[in-house]
Design an enzyme around this catalytic site. Sequence first.
Site, PDB file in Angstrom:
ATOM      1  CD  GLU A  54      -8.447   0.612  -1.491  1.00  0.00           C
ATOM      2  OE1 GLU A  54      -7.304   0.149  -1.679  1.00  0.00           O
ATOM      3  OE2 GLU A  54      -8.712   1.819  -1.570  1.00  0.00           O
ATOM      4  CD  GLU A 104      -4.002   3.853   3.884  1.00  0.00           C
ATOM      5  OE1 GLU A 104      -4.317   3.193   2.866  1.00  0.00           O
ATOM      6  OE2 GLU A 104      -4.164   5.083   3.957  1.00  0.00           O
ATOM      7  CD  GLU A 132      -2.793  -1.335   0.089  1.00  0.00           C
ATOM      8  OE1 GLU A 132      -3.193  -0.301  -0.480  1.00  0.00           O
ATOM      9  OE2 GLU A 132      -3.137  -2.477  -0.278  1.00  0.00           O
TER      10      GLU A 132
END
Length: 129
Positions: free
Chosen positions: A80, A73, A32
């Site tokens: 996601e 996050e 990420e």
Amino acid sequence: MSKKGSEKFSLKKRSKSALYALNGLRVLFLEEHNSRIHIAIVIVVVTAGFLLKISNTEWLVICILIALVFSLEIINSAIENICDYISPQWSEVIKKVKDLAAAAVFVSSVISVICGAIIFLPKLYNLFT
């Protein structure tokens, strides 16, 4: 088969849980890109905190905000990933879910910047006046 809550405490299982969590952090930082930006910002903020000698209360605020942004996050990345797994093709519903998860990170980041400004700007002002 035993119920989840009725299992005896096992240090070995708790150790494995910690390893899974650490692997999650490894995945976050390797895969990420935004997490690397967050790390760079944390380094700047922590360095500024030491240089400007922020108070214990200010450190607590900074630490809570760092944890909040990173936690969101991580949750955003998990959402996601599961969305991409469930629906590899484009979907308006999946887009909406991903946008909402990203918005959580964005809101916490904006609030963190505002709190950082409240903590650091007066100290910087006093330093240069």
